[in-house]
Design a protein around this motif. Structure first.
Motif, PDB file in Angstrom:
ATOM      1  N   TYR A 212     -15.392  40.727 -77.598  1.00 16.02           N
ATOM      2  CA  TYR A 212     -16.009  39.809 -78.551  1.00 16.02           C
ATOM      3  C   TYR A 212     -15.057  39.469 -79.681  1.00 16.02           C
ATOM      4  CZ  TYR A 212     -19.128  37.988 -82.110  1.00 16.02           C
ATOM      5  OH  TYR A 212     -19.708  37.218 -83.075  1.00 16.02           O
TER       6      TYR A 212
ATOM      7  N   SER B 118     -31.429  33.087 -66.569  1.00 20.62           N
ATOM      8  CA  SER B 118     -31.512  32.842 -65.128  1.00 20.62           C
ATOM      9  C   SER B 118     -32.631  33.654 -64.503  1.00 20.62           C
ATOM     10  CB  SER B 118     -30.184  33.198 -64.467  1.00 20.62           C
ATOM     11  OG  SER B 118     -29.159  32.392 -64.974  1.00 20.62           O
ATOM     12  N   MET B 119     -32.841  34.864 -65.014  1.00 26.23           N
ATOM     13  CA  MET B 119     -33.948  35.673 -64.498  1.00 26.23           C
ATOM     14  C   MET B 119     -35.276  34.986 -64.744  1.00 26.23           C
ATOM     15  SD  MET B 119     -36.499  37.916 -65.656  1.00 26.23           S
ATOM     16  CE  MET B 119     -35.998  38.530 -67.242  1.00 26.23           C
ATOM     17  N   ARG B 120     -35.436  34.462 -65.976  1.00 29.92           N
ATOM     18  CA  ARG B 120     -36.683  33.776 -66.299  1.00 29.92           C
ATOM     19  C   ARG B 120     -36.885  32.535 -65.443  1.00 29.92           C
ATOM     20  NH1 ARG B 120     -39.592  34.494 -71.025  1.00 29.92           N
ATOM     21  NH2 ARG B 120     -39.733  36.717 -71.385  1.00 29.92           N
TER      22      ARG B 120
ATOM     23  N   LEU C 276     -20.077  31.154 -77.910  1.00 29.20           N
ATOM     24  CA  LEU C 276     -19.411  31.967 -76.902  1.00 29.20           C
ATOM     25  C   LEU C 276     -20.381  32.223 -75.758  1.00 29.20           C
ATOM     26  CD1 LEU C 276     -16.899  33.607 -76.316  1.00 29.20           C
ATOM     27  CD2 LEU C 276     -17.877  35.469 -77.618  1.00 29.20           C
ATOM     28  N   PHE C 277     -19.930  32.126 -74.543  1.00 25.30           N
ATOM     29  CA  PHE C 277     -20.777  32.383 -73.391  1.00 25.30           C
ATOM     30  C   PHE C 277     -21.107  33.870 -73.339  1.00 25.30           C
ATOM     31  CE2 PHE C 277     -22.612  31.556 -69.379  1.00 25.30           C
ATOM     32  CZ  PHE C 277     -22.356  32.668 -68.597  1.00 25.30           C
ATOM     33  N   ASP C 278     -22.389  34.187 -73.383  1.00 25.52           N
ATOM     34  CA  ASP C 278     -22.838  35.580 -73.394  1.00 25.52           C
ATOM     35  C   ASP C 278     -23.506  35.875 -72.057  1.00 25.52           C
ATOM     36  OD1 ASP C 278     -24.063  38.047 -73.842  1.00 25.52           O
ATOM     37  OD2 ASP C 278     -24.469  37.563 -75.938  1.00 25.52           O
ATOM     38  N   SER C 279     -22.929  36.804 -71.293  1.00 28.99           N
ATOM     39  CA  SER C 279     -23.464  37.058 -69.953  1.00 28.99           C
ATOM     40  C   SER C 279     -24.857  37.665 -70.017  1.00 28.99           C
ATOM     41  CB  SER C 279     -22.527  37.985 -69.192  1.00 28.99           C
ATOM     42  OG  SER C 279     -22.487  39.239 -69.823  1.00 28.99           O
ATOM     43  N   GLY C 280     -25.146  38.475 -71.057  1.00 27.47           N
ATOM     44  CA  GLY C 280     -26.475  39.071 -71.173  1.00 27.47           C
ATOM     45  C   GLY C 280     -27.549  38.013 -71.330  1.00 27.47           C
ATOM     46  N   VAL C 281     -27.267  37.047 -72.233  1.00 24.81           N
ATOM     47  CA  VAL C 281     -28.226  35.967 -72.466  1.00 24.81           C
ATOM     48  C   VAL C 281     -28.366  35.106 -71.212  1.00 24.81           C
ATOM     49  CG1 VAL C 281     -28.621  33.895 -73.835  1.00 24.81           C
ATOM     50  CG2 VAL C 281     -27.807  35.947 -74.936  1.00 24.81           C
ATOM     51  N   GLN C 282     -27.244  34.834 -70.552  1.00 27.91           N
ATOM     52  CA  GLN C 282     -27.296  33.971 -69.358  1.00 27.91           C
ATOM     53  C   GLN C 282     -28.078  34.635 -68.238  1.00 27.91           C
ATOM     54  OE1 GLN C 282     -26.229  30.766 -68.980  1.00 27.91           O
ATOM     55  NE2 GLN C 282     -27.380  31.017 -67.096  1.00 27.91           N
ATOM     56  N   ARG C 283     -27.885  35.944 -68.068  1.00 28.91           N
ATOM     57  CA  ARG C 283     -28.639  36.635 -67.019  1.00 28.91           C
ATOM     58  C   ARG C 283     -30.126  36.624 -67.335  1.00 28.91           C
ATOM     59  NH1 ARG C 283     -25.102  38.867 -63.464  1.00 28.91           N
ATOM     60  NH2 ARG C 283     -23.159  39.554 -64.355  1.00 28.91           N
ATOM     61  N   PHE C 284     -30.461  36.787 -68.605  1.00 29.67           N
ATOM     62  CA  PHE C 284     -31.873  36.752 -68.994  1.00 29.67           C
ATOM     63  C   PHE C 284     -32.480  35.390 -68.695  1.00 29.67           C
ATOM     64  CE2 PHE C 284     -35.619  37.538 -71.365  1.00 29.67           C
ATOM     65  CZ  PHE C 284     -35.855  36.420 -72.136  1.00 29.67           C
TER      66      PHE C 284
ATOM     67  N   ARG D  48     -19.594  49.933 -74.637  1.00 28.58           N
ATOM     68  CA  ARG D  48     -19.862  49.126 -75.826  1.00 28.58           C
ATOM     69  C   ARG D  48     -18.565  48.722 -76.502  1.00 28.58           C
ATOM     70  NH1 ARG D  48     -23.935  52.355 -77.830  1.00 28.58           N
ATOM     71  NH2 ARG D  48     -22.453  53.274 -79.267  1.00 28.58           N
TER      72      ARG D  48
ATOM     73  N   LEU E  26     -16.916  45.843 -74.718  1.00 26.97           N
ATOM     74  CA  LEU E  26     -17.559  44.556 -75.026  1.00 26.97           C
ATOM     75  C   LEU E  26     -17.215  44.099 -76.431  1.00 26.97           C
ATOM     76  CD1 LEU E  26     -21.091  44.985 -73.474  1.00 26.97           C
ATOM     77  CD2 LEU E  26     -19.399  43.313 -72.844  1.00 26.97           C
TER      78      LEU E  26
END
Lengths: 118, 177
Positions: A30, A58-60, A48-56, A23, A26
């Protein structure tokens, strides 16, 4: 982090410390991006590009890639989607067709008409 | 005006020095492709699990993928669902409105777990089973009262209407004897 806890086991304390380390990394990243003066000039768009949001996201978008037809899934689909639609349509059609045939043969008395009380 | 001229001069100077410095005044296209960020296949070996945990920013003990039963999500982790309302309001979140940190892996239903939407961590006053039983009980009592009383219902005491017609005689005016 978990140093002062007397009721936590060694593994729990170690896990807490490792989570805190991830944490903190990260958080540092940030803050670095937030206070970077050259980000304003690069015209990147303000967020800011957030990898957590992007992975979510792309998963969807790619959920079908991990779909596999199984027996349980098929039973669920049949019982919750296919059978209700087709069954409801069939029984409704049957009921209305019988009523219509009765009307055409004249089997329904005037006193038994629908909407008698309106 | 002087600022604009200054920027033009500066740009020419920078371009003279370094031909690749064309980013001045251009916007960068930060486009992420789904094929790069989508979850990978279900991890089977411990090495794959460790790599997936590292990818999602979790420690290997915390990483639990959804079971691969045809309705799964590949190697996307099964996180504990914590809705916005249940998160600490006093912690220094990176995004305080969303109560979220930078780079934090999102739950599969996290768009439902926002603070303005469903609170999955709320403990209801009455359990769902109790609610269902109370509903069925009340409706059963009311329905049975209704059905029992159907045989004793009152209707207006009226006879069929006596419409005049050819050959239809409803009453005659005869003197009473």
């Amino acid at each position: 982090m978990g140093d002062g806890q007397v009721d936590a086991s060694f593994e729990e304390k170690r896990a807490v410390a490792e989570r805190a380390k991830l944490r903190a990394a990260l958080k540092k990243e940030y803050i670095k991006q937030l206070t970077d003066p050259h980000r304003h000039a690069s015209g990147e768009g303000g967020y800011l590009f957030d990898s957590g949001v992007q992975r979510f996201m792309s998963m969807r978008a790619t959920m079908y890639d991990h779909f596999r037809p199984t027996l349980k899934g098929g039973i669920m689909w049949f019982s919750f989607v296919l059978f209700p639609i087709i069954g409801y349509g069939y029984f409704l059609n049957k009921k209305r067709r019988e009523f219509d045939e009765k009307c055409r043969r004249g089997e329904i008395a005037y006193k038994d008409r629908l909407f008698k009380f309106i | 005006m002087a600022y604009v001229i200054g920027i033009g001069v500066l740009r020419k100077l920078v371009l003279k020095v370094n031909k690749n410095a064309l980013l001045l005044g251009c916007s960068r296209n930060v486009a992420a492709w789904n094929k790069d960020w989508k979850p990978g296949p279900y991890p089977k070996t411990p090495e794959e699990r460790a790599a997936a945990a590292k990818k999602y920013g979790l420690i290997p003990e915390d990483y639990v993928p959804y079971p691969d039963d045809g309705d799964g999500y590949g190697d996307y982790p099964k996180l504990p669902p914590i809705s916005g309302e249940a998160r600490d309001p006093y912690y220094a979140w990176d995004f305080p409105v969303l109560k979220k940190n930078y780079g934090e892996p999102l739950h599969v239903i996290s768009d439902m777990l926002g603070e303005d939407r469903y609170n999955i961590n709320a403990k209801p006053r009455f359990s769902t089973a109790t609610q269902l039983m109370v509903f069925l009980g009340v409706m059963t009592v009311l329905a049975s009262l209704f059905l029992l009383a159907e045989n004793f219902s009152y209707v207006h005491p009226v006879m069929p209407k006596q419409y005049p017609g050819p050959g239809v005689k409803h009453y005659t005016f005869e003197p009473a004897e």
